[in-house]
Write a protein that holds these residues in place. Structure first.
Motif, PDB file in Angstrom:
ATOM      1  N   LYS A 100       0.844  -1.209   0.000  1.00 31.92           N
ATOM      2  CA  LYS A 100       0.000   0.000   0.000  1.00 31.92           C
ATOM      3  C   LYS A 100       0.874   1.253   0.000  1.00 31.92           C
ATOM      4  N   LYS A 101       1.854   1.299   0.887  1.00 29.24           N
ATOM      5  CA  LYS A 101       2.745   2.458   1.006  1.00 29.24           C
ATOM      6  C   LYS A 101       3.510   2.686  -0.302  1.00 29.24           C
ATOM      7  N   THR A 102       4.048   1.620  -0.887  1.00 32.14           N
ATOM      8  CA  THR A 102       4.828   1.731  -2.120  1.00 32.14           C
ATOM      9  C   THR A 102       3.958   2.203  -3.282  1.00 32.14           C
ATOM     10  N   LEU A 103       2.766   1.628  -3.418  1.00 31.48           N
ATOM     11  CA  LEU A 103       1.873   2.041  -4.507  1.00 31.48           C
ATOM     12  C   LEU A 103       1.452   3.498  -4.357  1.00 31.48           C
ATOM     13  N   SER A 123       1.602  -2.362 -16.491  1.00 32.33           N
ATOM     14  CA  SER A 123       3.072  -2.364 -16.505  1.00 32.33           C
ATOM     15  C   SER A 123       3.648  -1.205 -15.682  1.00 32.33           C
ATOM     16  N   GLU A 124       2.972  -0.061 -15.696  1.00 35.49           N
ATOM     17  CA  GLU A 124       3.433   1.086 -14.905  1.00 35.49           C
ATOM     18  C   GLU A 124       3.254   0.828 -13.414  1.00 35.49           C
ATOM     19  N   SER A 136       7.679  -3.058  -8.270  1.00 34.80           N
ATOM     20  CA  SER A 136       8.971  -3.739  -8.362  1.00 34.80           C
ATOM     21  C   SER A 136      10.013  -3.167  -7.400  1.00 34.80           C
ATOM     22  N   LYS A 137       9.690  -2.041  -6.761  1.00 30.87           N
ATOM     23  CA  LYS A 137      10.573  -1.499  -5.722  1.00 30.87           C
ATOM     24  C   LYS A 137      10.630  -2.465  -4.544  1.00 30.87           C
ATOM     25  N   TYR A 150       6.403  -9.368  -5.566  1.00 27.79           N
ATOM     26  CA  TYR A 150       5.001  -9.054  -5.815  1.00 27.79           C
ATOM     27  C   TYR A 150       4.754  -8.836  -7.302  1.00 27.79           C
ATOM     28  N   THR A 151       3.661  -9.404  -7.800  1.00 27.09           N
ATOM     29  CA  THR A 151       3.254  -9.156  -9.175  1.00 27.09           C
ATOM     30  C   THR A 151       1.783  -8.750  -9.172  1.00 27.09           C
ATOM     31  N   ILE A 152       1.409  -7.944 -10.151  1.00 28.71           N
ATOM     32  CA  ILE A 152       0.039  -7.429 -10.206  1.00 28.71           C
ATOM     33  C   ILE A 152      -0.586  -7.767 -11.555  1.00 28.71           C
ATOM     34  N   THR A 153      -1.860  -8.149 -11.525  1.00 30.81           N
ATOM     35  CA  THR A 153      -2.610  -8.381 -12.746  1.00 30.81           C
ATOM     36  C   THR A 153      -3.958  -7.696 -12.603  1.00 30.81           C
ATOM     37  N   GLU A 154      -4.511  -7.277 -13.736  1.00 35.00           N
ATOM     38  CA  GLU A 154      -5.805  -6.591 -13.742  1.00 35.00           C
ATOM     39  C   GLU A 154      -6.942  -7.610 -13.694  1.00 35.00           C
ATOM     40  N   ILE A 155      -7.997  -7.275 -12.961  1.00 32.26           N
ATOM     41  CA  ILE A 155      -9.198  -8.103 -12.898  1.00 32.26           C
ATOM     42  C   ILE A 155     -10.297  -7.361 -13.648  1.00 32.26           C
TER      43      ILE A 155
END
Length: 71
Positions: A20-23, A53-54, A60-61, A65-70
């Motif tokens: 949360k903090k990083t995003l 990707s952004e 990536s910091k 963790y990886t993120i995908t759109e739902i």
């Protein structure tokens, strides 16, 4: 605008807080809501639309963790 995502690698409250903090450090991310149930579900509120990707680049910091759109 709000979008739903799945963040893989979330396993505890500490993960939620770090992600949360990083995003939210990204200038176009207003708010990140990350949930443990269902694990890794996220709602991200943005000032302007970001590509997955952004968001992944920001994430990536942190390692693991990886993120995908739902849809």
């Amino acid at each position: 605008m709000k979008q739903k995502f799945q963040i893989n690698g979330i396993s505890c409250g500490g993960c939620v807080a770090r992600v949360k903090k990083t995003l939210e450090e990204h200038p176009n991310i207003e708010k990140a809501e990350i949930f443990l149930a269902p694990k890794g579900a996220a709602i991200i509120t943005m000032n302007e639309m970001l590509a997955v990707s952004e968001i992944q680049e920001q994430l990536s910091k942190l390692n693991g963790y990886t993120i995908t759109e739902i849809n």
